[in-house]
Design an enzyme around this catalytic site. Structure first.
Site, PDB file in Angstrom:
ATOM      1  N   LYS A   3       6.461   5.126  31.797  1.00 45.81           N
ATOM      2  CA  LYS A   3       5.497   5.046  30.687  1.00 45.81           C
ATOM      3  C   LYS A   3       4.888   3.644  30.612  1.00 45.81           C
ATOM      4  CE  LYS A   3       7.115   4.163  26.460  1.00 45.81           C
ATOM      5  NZ  LYS A   3       6.571   2.965  25.802  1.00 45.81           N
ATOM      6  N   ASN A   4       5.734   2.611  30.732  1.00 50.75           N
ATOM      7  CA  ASN A   4       5.262   1.242  30.526  1.00 50.75           C
ATOM      8  C   ASN A   4       4.517   0.665  31.726  1.00 50.75           C
ATOM      9  OD1 ASN A   4       6.177   1.414  27.982  1.00 50.75           O
ATOM     10  ND2 ASN A   4       8.030   0.197  28.315  1.00 50.75           N
ATOM     11  N   CYS A  15       6.082  -2.722  13.637  1.00 52.41           N
ATOM     12  CA  CYS A  15       6.664  -1.400  13.904  1.00 52.41           C
ATOM     13  C   CYS A  15       8.147  -1.458  13.592  1.00 52.41           C
ATOM     14  CB  CYS A  15       6.367  -0.947  15.327  1.00 52.41           C
ATOM     15  SG  CYS A  15       7.545  -1.504  16.544  1.00 52.41           S
ATOM     16  N   ARG A  45       7.594  10.414  22.652  1.00 58.28           N
ATOM     17  CA  ARG A  45       6.629   9.391  23.045  1.00 58.28           C
ATOM     18  C   ARG A  45       6.893   8.859  24.446  1.00 58.28           C
ATOM     19  NH1 ARG A  45       5.490   4.847  18.803  1.00 58.28           N
ATOM     20  NH2 ARG A  45       4.145   4.393  20.595  1.00 58.28           N
ATOM     21  N   ASP A  67      15.135  -2.521  26.113  1.00 59.99           N
ATOM     22  CA  ASP A  67      14.912  -1.073  26.011  1.00 59.99           C
ATOM     23  C   ASP A  67      16.132  -0.253  26.414  1.00 59.99           C
ATOM     24  OD1 ASP A  67      11.383  -1.174  27.030  1.00 59.99           O
ATOM     25  OD2 ASP A  67      12.412  -1.753  25.190  1.00 59.99           O
ATOM     26  N   ARG A 107       6.049  -7.837  15.834  1.00 60.71           N
ATOM     27  CA  ARG A 107       5.325  -7.706  17.113  1.00 60.71           C
ATOM     28  C   ARG A 107       3.872  -8.173  17.049  1.00 60.71           C
ATOM     29  NH1 ARG A 107       6.862  -2.060  19.906  1.00 60.71           N
ATOM     30  NH2 ARG A 107       6.246  -3.209  21.766  1.00 60.71           N
ATOM     31  N   PRO A 108       3.643  -9.446  16.768  1.00 62.90           N
ATOM     32  CA  PRO A 108       2.269  -9.960  16.729  1.00 62.90           C
ATOM     33  C   PRO A 108       1.650  -9.953  18.131  1.00 62.90           C
ATOM     34  CG  PRO A 108       3.854 -11.768  16.653  1.00 62.90           C
ATOM     35  CD  PRO A 108       4.651 -10.486  16.604  1.00 62.90           C
ATOM     36  N   ILE A 109       0.328 -10.117  18.241  1.00 64.17           N
ATOM     37  CA  ILE A 109      -0.338 -10.263  19.550  1.00 64.17           C
ATOM     38  C   ILE A 109      -1.024 -11.625  19.652  1.00 64.17           C
ATOM     39  CG2 ILE A 109      -0.614  -7.772  19.971  1.00 64.17           C
ATOM     40  CD1 ILE A 109      -3.609  -8.168  19.157  1.00 64.17           C
ATOM     41  N   ASP A 110      -0.533 -12.581  18.858  1.00 61.96           N
ATOM     42  CA  ASP A 110      -1.152 -13.925  18.824  1.00 61.96           C
ATOM     43  C   ASP A 110      -1.218 -14.559  20.211  1.00 61.96           C
ATOM     44  OD1 ASP A 110       1.684 -16.021  18.127  1.00 61.96           O
ATOM     45  OD2 ASP A 110       1.681 -13.895  18.660  1.00 61.96           O
ATOM     46  N   ARG A 133       0.818   0.973  19.732  1.00 61.09           N
ATOM     47  CA  ARG A 133       0.423  -0.435  19.835  1.00 61.09           C
ATOM     48  C   ARG A 133      -0.166  -0.760  21.195  1.00 61.09           C
ATOM     49  NH1 ARG A 133       2.857  -3.537  16.898  1.00 61.09           N
ATOM     50  NH2 ARG A 133       2.477  -5.243  18.286  1.00 61.09           N
TER      51      ARG A 133
HETATM   52  C1  EPZ Z   1       6.711  -4.212  26.104  1.00 64.33           C
HETATM   53  O1  EPZ Z   1       6.281  -4.401  24.753  1.00 64.33           O
HETATM   54  C2  EPZ Z   1       7.202  -2.765  26.193  1.00 64.33           C
HETATM   55  N1  EPZ Z   1       6.103  -1.882  25.849  1.00 64.33           N
HETATM   56  C3  EPZ Z   1       8.363  -2.560  25.220  1.00 64.33           C
HETATM   57  O2  EPZ Z   1       8.879  -1.242  25.409  1.00 64.33           O
HETATM   58  C4  EPZ Z   1       9.474  -3.530  25.568  1.00 64.33           C
HETATM   59  O3  EPZ Z   1      10.494  -3.427  24.614  1.00 64.33           O
HETATM   60  C5  EPZ Z   1       8.922  -4.976  25.545  1.00 64.33           C
HETATM   61  O4  EPZ Z   1       7.799  -5.099  26.426  1.00 64.33           O
HETATM   62  C6  EPZ Z   1       9.963  -5.989  25.996  1.00 64.33           C
HETATM   63  O5  EPZ Z   1      10.475  -5.690  27.235  1.00 64.33           O
HETATM   64  C7  EPZ Z   1       5.175  -1.604  26.796  1.00 64.33           C
HETATM   65  O6  EPZ Z   1       5.199  -2.081  27.918  1.00 64.33           O
HETATM   66  C8  EPZ Z   1       4.075  -0.661  26.403  1.00 64.33           C
HETATM   67  P1  EPZ Z   1       6.452  -8.319  24.420  1.00 64.33           P
HETATM   68  P2  EPZ Z   1       5.420  -5.701  24.351  1.00 64.33           P
HETATM   69  O7  EPZ Z   1       5.045  -8.761  24.177  1.00 64.33           O
HETATM   70  O8  EPZ Z   1       4.612  -6.126  25.507  1.00 64.33           O
HETATM   71  C9  EPZ Z   1       6.871 -11.500  20.863  1.00 64.33           C
HETATM   72  C10 EPZ Z   1       9.628   0.903  24.795  1.00 64.33           C
HETATM   73  O9  EPZ Z   1      10.683   1.217  24.213  1.00 64.33           O
HETATM   74  N2  EPZ Z   1       5.417 -11.671  20.980  1.00 64.33           N
HETATM   75  O10 EPZ Z   1       7.037  -8.611  25.743  1.00 64.33           O
HETATM   76  O11 EPZ Z   1       4.757  -5.382  23.069  1.00 64.33           O
HETATM   77  C11 EPZ Z   1       7.254 -10.090  20.391  1.00 64.33           C
HETATM   78  O12 EPZ Z   1       7.186  -9.972  19.001  1.00 64.33           O
HETATM   79  C12 EPZ Z   1       8.832  -0.314  24.302  1.00 64.33           C
HETATM   80  O13 EPZ Z   1       9.163   1.500  25.786  1.00 64.33           O
HETATM   81  C13 EPZ Z   1       4.777 -12.574  20.148  1.00 64.33           C
HETATM   82  O14 EPZ Z   1       5.416 -13.234  19.316  1.00 64.33           O
HETATM   83  O15 EPZ Z   1       6.582  -6.758  24.100  1.00 64.33           O
HETATM   84  C14 EPZ Z   1       8.656  -9.954  20.953  1.00 64.33           C
HETATM   85  O16 EPZ Z   1       9.551 -10.568  20.095  1.00 64.33           O
HETATM   86  C15 EPZ Z   1       9.324  -0.852  23.009  1.00 64.33           C
HETATM   87  N3  EPZ Z   1       3.425 -12.714  20.268  1.00 64.33           N
HETATM   88  C16 EPZ Z   1       8.568 -10.716  22.272  1.00 64.33           C
HETATM   89  O17 EPZ Z   1       7.465 -11.614  22.156  1.00 64.33           O
HETATM   90  C17 EPZ Z   1       2.688 -12.001  21.193  1.00 64.33           C
HETATM   91  O18 EPZ Z   1       1.471 -12.152  21.265  1.00 64.33           O
HETATM   92  C18 EPZ Z   1       8.380  -9.847  23.515  1.00 64.33           C
HETATM   93  O19 EPZ Z   1       7.357  -8.933  23.258  1.00 64.33           O
HETATM   94  C19 EPZ Z   1       3.361 -11.089  22.029  1.00 64.33           C
HETATM   95  C20 EPZ Z   1       4.735 -10.947  21.911  1.00 64.33           C
END
Ligand code: EPZ
Length: 430
Positions: free
Chosen positions: A22-23, A117, A401, A309, A122-125, A93
């Site tokens: 999926k990812n 969520c 999902r 995960d 989970r910000p995207i900053d 998201r």
């Molecule tokens: C991906 O999410 C996966 N989703 C998640 O899988 C997975 O848990 C996660 O990576 C970590 O491995 C997909 O690939 C679609 P991150 P993502 O940005 O990219 C912080 C599942 O169960 N952060 O690597 O959204 C964030 O809050 C899902 O399949 C910021 O602060 O995760 C987190 O604490 C759930 N600012 C950390 O970084 C940002 O702009 C890692 O998040 C981006 C992230």
């Protein structure tokens, strides 16, 4: 609303085929927005999140043909709008993955800012900061992120991720593929899904090197073209089925997987006492005897270390291991929602901040429980398979999902599990 009814205590036996990741399929589908040519993706899992992603592409104006359930032929030739609306982003998201491709190809994009969520804010900053480093202007307007590339073109640059972000790395890698000049991503995520996306982009004509390492370099090109690509197997689904064999004292052959993508998980489960053999590049055999399970501590980290995960599924297994285990969740600040449901089934788990202590082995007894997110629901299904009596899991839409046909796959391995509607569940209860 559907529920799962599980009668536990049966060892799982047989062969299971793993679906596509999926990812990886999510960013690969987003990448089709980078070209007007046809991109063909094979091994796309038939799960709810991919159906949502497909709908997003069609809403933007792309045509998506599925000559076969797991093959998507996408042609984003007539993109009319550059917007991922709130209605879609709030359900998934990962819709933010449209931001990079739309901004890079059309010089503008509007994506609803995802809210928090169940597992964290989970910000995207960091995504947005990196786009600004590529010369974009980014503003927040009425809940939407509005990004524009001055003169319609992003400019290659050095970008730094303060924190490793999977979709952040993917978004910037896609955007930089069409930027003017060279981009370097420092502290990039190293997940196998990043490598898979880079492989697709390079087939489309991009110039990406270093995917899978902390430093990725991208030489921007003017155009990207058609390509055909097969999505990698889902390493989290693979890990989930290894735990399913272990927690039911079963014996499984797991096919269409990639053992090298989950080495940290395999290593940890071997430490716990699960017998895992790498049969060949795409096959694992798993065997487990109850008495062998020993509790072992684990900390979640970015790839190649133990994935967040798999944390919930691992916690379920630790309830059936001898001794106390400490589970530290370092990626998401609220990813222990499954613990209280496992406690309802008889587990001994205490939580303090981002640390859980699981004391085992405890007898699990079936009960009505509630799923809160995708991986938490997988953990509850595993506990239900190990428990005595009937477990009724509510809100299983979470598991749909990201797990394809999980009820059918488990039943084929001898599990007593069925999907029931709320009405049917009522009759079961009485
Ligand atoms: C991906 O999410 C996966 N989703 C998640 O899988 C997975 O848990 C996660 O990576 C970590 O491995 C997909 O690939 C679609 P991150 P993502 O940005 O990219 C912080 C599942 O169960 N952060 O690597 O959204 C964030 O809050 C899902 O399949 C910021 O602060 O995760 C987190 O604490 C759930 N600012 C950390 O970084 C940002 O702009 C890692 O998040 C981006 C992230």
């Amino acid at each position: 609303m559907d529920k799962f009814l599980i009668r536990g205590g049966r060892p799982l036996k047989g062969t299971i085929k793993i679906s596509g990741a999926k990812n990886s399929a999510l960013p690969c589908l987003a990448a089709t927005l980078l070209t007007s040519e046809t991109v063909t993706l094979h091994n796309v899992p038939y799960v709810k999140d991919l159906i949502t992603q497909r709908r997003l592409l069609e809403d933007l104006g792309a045509t998506v043909l599925t000559p076969e359930l797991h093959t998507h032929k996408v042609k984003a030739a007539n993109i009319e709008i550059y917007e991922a609306p709130y209605e879609l982003v709030k359900t998934m998201r990962a819709s933010v993955l449209a931001l990079g491709p739309l901004l890079a190809r059309f010089g503008q994009a509007k994506v609803s800012l995802p809210g928090g969520c169940a597992i964290g804010t989970r910000p995207i900053d960091l995504h947005l900061k990196a786009f600004e480093q590529l010369g974009a202007t980014v503003s927040l307007e009425a809940g939407d992120v509005v990004a524009r590339a001055p003169k319609g073109k992003l400019i290659g640059a050095e970008t730094f991720f303060e924190k490793v972000s999977v979709t952040g790395t993917e978004n910037v890698m896609m955007a930089a593929s069409l930027a003017k000049g060279k981009t370097t991503i420092h502290n990039a995520a190293r997940e196998p899904e990043i490598e898979d996306l880079a492989e697709l982009l390079n087939k489309m004509g991009a110039k990406i090197r270093g995917a899978g390492t902390e430093t990725i370099t991208i030489e921007g090109v003017n155009d990207l073209g058609e390509a055909e690509h097969t999505i990698i197997p889902d390493r989290i689904e693979t890990g989930t089925f290894i735990v399913a064999a272990a927690i039911t004292n079963g014996e499984l052959e797991i096919k269409n997987c990639q053992p090298k993508h989950l080495e940290a998980v395999i290593e940890k489960l071997r430490e716990v006492g699960v017998e895992i053999k790498v049969v060949d590049e795409t096959t694992l055999s798993v065997k487990c005897c109850e008495k062998d399970l020993q509790s072992k501590d684990v900390t979640t980290e970015p790839h190649p270390l133990f994935p967040t995960d798999m944390q919930a599924q691992y916690m379920a297994l630790m309830t059936q291991a001898e001794g106390a285990s400490t589970i530290v969740e370092t990626i998401f600040e609220n990813r222990f929602m499954h613990a209280s449901e496992l406690v309802r089934m008889g587990a001994d788990i205490s939580i303090s901040g981002n640390t859980a202590i699981v004391k085992g082995k405890t007898k699990l007894t079936g009960a009505p429980i509630l799923a809160s997110d995708l991986r938490a629901s997988a953990s509850l299904v595993l506990a239900g398979l190990a428990a005595e009596g009937e477990t009724l899991i509510d809100r299983v839409y979470h598991i749909d999902r990201g797990y394809e046909n999980i009820v059918k796959k488990l039943r084929n391995l001898g599990a007593d599990i069925e999907r029931v509607t709320s009405e049917m569940a009522e009759t079961v209860k009485n």
